[in-house]
Scaffold this motif. Structure first.
Motif, PDB file in Angstrom:
ATOM      1  N   ASN A  86       0.830  -1.208   0.000  1.00 33.47           N
ATOM      2  CA  ASN A  86       0.000   0.000   0.000  1.00 33.47           C
ATOM      3  C   ASN A  86       0.863   1.255   0.000  1.00 33.47           C
ATOM      4  OD1 ASN A  86      -2.354   1.578   0.123  1.00 33.47           O
ATOM      5  ND2 ASN A  86      -2.163   1.740   2.349  1.00 33.47           N
ATOM      6  N   ARG A  87       1.978   1.221   0.713  1.00 31.46           N
ATOM      7  CA  ARG A  87       2.848   2.406   0.734  1.00 31.46           C
ATOM      8  C   ARG A  87       3.467   2.668  -0.642  1.00 31.46           C
ATOM      9  NH1 ARG A  87       3.306   4.560   5.558  1.00 31.46           N
ATOM     10  NH2 ARG A  87       5.345   5.515   5.294  1.00 31.46           N
ATOM     11  N   GLU A  88       3.736   1.591  -1.375  1.00 30.22           N
ATOM     12  CA  GLU A  88       4.216   1.765  -2.761  1.00 30.22           C
ATOM     13  C   GLU A  88       3.130   2.398  -3.631  1.00 30.22           C
ATOM     14  OE1 GLU A  88       6.759  -2.419  -2.768  1.00 30.22           O
ATOM     15  OE2 GLU A  88       5.311  -2.040  -4.371  1.00 30.22           O
ATOM     16  N   VAL A  89       1.913   1.899  -3.478  1.00 27.48           N
ATOM     17  CA  VAL A  89       0.808   2.388  -4.321  1.00 27.48           C
ATOM     18  C   VAL A  89       0.481   3.843  -3.989  1.00 27.48           C
ATOM     19  CG1 VAL A  89      -1.651   2.041  -4.855  1.00 27.48           C
ATOM     20  CG2 VAL A  89      -0.141   0.071  -4.606  1.00 27.48           C
ATOM     21  N   MET A  90       0.587   4.205  -2.687  1.00 27.34           N
ATOM     22  CA  MET A  90       0.294   5.591  -2.272  1.00 27.34           C
ATOM     23  C   MET A  90       1.356   6.562  -2.774  1.00 27.34           C
ATOM     24  SD  MET A  90      -1.073   5.529   1.661  1.00 27.34           S
ATOM     25  CE  MET A  90       0.474   4.914   2.295  1.00 27.34           C
ATOM     26  N   GLY A  91       2.620   6.193  -2.682  1.00 28.11           N
ATOM     27  CA  GLY A  91       3.718   7.109  -3.003  1.00 28.11           C
ATOM     28  C   GLY A  91       4.113   7.926  -1.784  1.00 28.11           C
ATOM     29  N   ALA A  92       5.120   8.781  -1.956  1.00 26.51           N
ATOM     30  CA  ALA A  92       5.661   9.558  -0.839  1.00 26.51           C
ATOM     31  C   ALA A  92       4.608  10.496  -0.246  1.00 26.51           C
ATOM     32  CB  ALA A  92       6.861  10.371  -1.317  1.00 26.51           C
ATOM     33  N   THR A  93       4.774  10.803   1.062  1.00 28.90           N
ATOM     34  CA  THR A  93       3.831  11.673   1.778  1.00 28.90           C
ATOM     35  C   THR A  93       3.613  12.989   1.035  1.00 28.90           C
ATOM     36  OG1 THR A  93       4.611  10.723   3.854  1.00 28.90           O
ATOM     37  CG2 THR A  93       3.388  12.789   4.014  1.00 28.90           C
ATOM     38  N   ASP A  94       4.707  13.567   0.559  1.00 28.48           N
ATOM     39  CA  ASP A  94       4.641  14.829  -0.193  1.00 28.48           C
ATOM     40  C   ASP A  94       4.462  14.497  -1.675  1.00 28.48           C
ATOM     41  OD1 ASP A  94       4.993  17.228  -1.457  1.00 28.48           O
ATOM     42  OD2 ASP A  94       6.891  17.705  -0.471  1.00 28.48           O
ATOM     43  N   PRO A  95       3.321  14.864  -2.256  1.00 25.86           N
ATOM     44  CA  PRO A  95       3.090  14.491  -3.661  1.00 25.86           C
ATOM     45  C   PRO A  95       4.162  15.009  -4.611  1.00 25.86           C
ATOM     46  CG  PRO A  95       1.436  16.063  -2.886  1.00 25.86           C
ATOM     47  CD  PRO A  95       2.193  15.604  -1.677  1.00 25.86           C
ATOM     48  N   ALA A  96       4.828  16.096  -4.227  1.00 25.01           N
ATOM     49  CA  ALA A  96       5.896  16.633  -5.078  1.00 25.01           C
ATOM     50  C   ALA A  96       7.079  15.664  -5.162  1.00 25.01           C
ATOM     51  CB  ALA A  96       6.366  17.982  -4.546  1.00 25.01           C
ATOM     52  N   LYS A  97       7.181  14.769  -4.163  1.00 24.51           N
ATOM     53  CA  LYS A  97       8.280  13.796  -4.137  1.00 24.51           C
ATOM     54  C   LYS A  97       7.817  12.388  -4.510  1.00 24.51           C
ATOM     55  CE  LYS A  97      10.651  16.425  -0.548  1.00 24.51           C
ATOM     56  NZ  LYS A  97      10.695  16.628   0.912  1.00 24.51           N
ATOM     57  N   ALA A  98       6.549  12.233  -4.812  1.00 32.43           N
ATOM     58  CA  ALA A  98       6.003  10.893  -5.091  1.00 32.43           C
ATOM     59  C   ALA A  98       6.354  10.445  -6.502  1.00 32.43           C
ATOM     60  CB  ALA A  98       4.485  10.915  -4.902  1.00 32.43           C
ATOM     61  N   ASP A  99       6.556   9.117  -6.651  1.00 28.79           N
ATOM     62  CA  ASP A  99       6.881   8.556  -7.959  1.00 28.79           C
ATOM     63  C   ASP A  99       5.687   8.638  -8.915  1.00 28.79           C
ATOM     64  OD1 ASP A  99       9.422   7.887  -7.156  1.00 28.79           O
ATOM     65  OD2 ASP A  99       8.901   5.822  -6.611  1.00 28.79           O
ATOM     66  N   ALA A 100       5.989   8.673 -10.192  1.00 26.10           N
ATOM     67  CA  ALA A 100       4.956   8.669 -11.225  1.00 26.10           C
ATOM     68  C   ALA A 100       4.085   7.430 -11.074  1.00 26.10           C
ATOM     69  CB  ALA A 100       5.610   8.689 -12.604  1.00 26.10           C
ATOM     70  N   GLY A 101       2.794   7.603 -11.284  1.00 29.15           N
ATOM     71  CA  GLY A 101       1.873   6.477 -11.244  1.00 29.15           C
ATOM     72  C   GLY A 101       1.335   6.149  -9.871  1.00 29.15           C
TER      73      GLY A 101
END
Ligand code: CMP
Length: 140
Positions: A86-101
């Motif tokens: 789930n943490r992979e699917v959510m991405g980083a807490t800060d959307p500016a640092k979250a991976d694509a997809g």
């Protein structure tokens, strides 16, 4: 890795923009099964209790105010290594640092209005699931 469960919350920024279904599709496509789910309006006391671990953080009152600004969808996700998945699917807490997809890259507005919460460990998942759900409400 063994099947496990994690607590997910679809936050008010996402329910306001009618994104519950789109976010649930991301979970299901990732092999996470939604084995419990309910939409509710948190009280201030409930939000403060849920985020008690962050009580001393400078963003605590803003976070609580945001989490009670509209309905949330609390859910239990189940699957192989569900906490990490789930943490992979959510991405980083800060959307500016979250991976694509990731959900946060694609849907979150900012670090506070970041669309989803997910437990950060199996131990915390058990505590957070028990905060929202009784055993009879969870069906594998
Ligand atoms: P969540 O996973 O729900 O856990 C705590 C939340 O605090 C986090 O997501 C963010 O939405 C929110 N938050 C707001 N500001 C910050 C910040 N500066 N650092 C980390 N989390 C923050």
């Amino acid at each position: 890795m063994a099947a496990e469960r994690t607590l997910s919350i679809i936050k008010p920024d996402a329910t306001r923009r009618n994104l519950t279904g789109a976010i649930n599709q991301r979970f299901e496509e990732a092999g996470l099964r939604i084995v419990a789910q309910k939409r509710l309006q948190l009280t201030r006391a409930q939000a403060e209790a849920f985020y008690a671990v962050h009580r001393e953080r400078p963003f605590f009152q803003d976070l609580v105010g945001f989490m009670i600004s509209g309905p949330v969808v609390a859910q239990v996700l189940e699957g192989e290594g569900a906490v990490a998945r789930n943490r992979e699917v959510m991405g980083a807490t800060d959307p500016a640092k979250a991976d694509a997809g990731t959900i946060r890259k694609d849907f979150a507005e900012n670090i506070e209005a970041n669309s989803v919460h997910g437990s950060d460990s199996p131990e915390n998942a058990a505590t957070e699931i028990a905060f929202f759900f009784s055993q009879i409400e969870i069906t594998g």
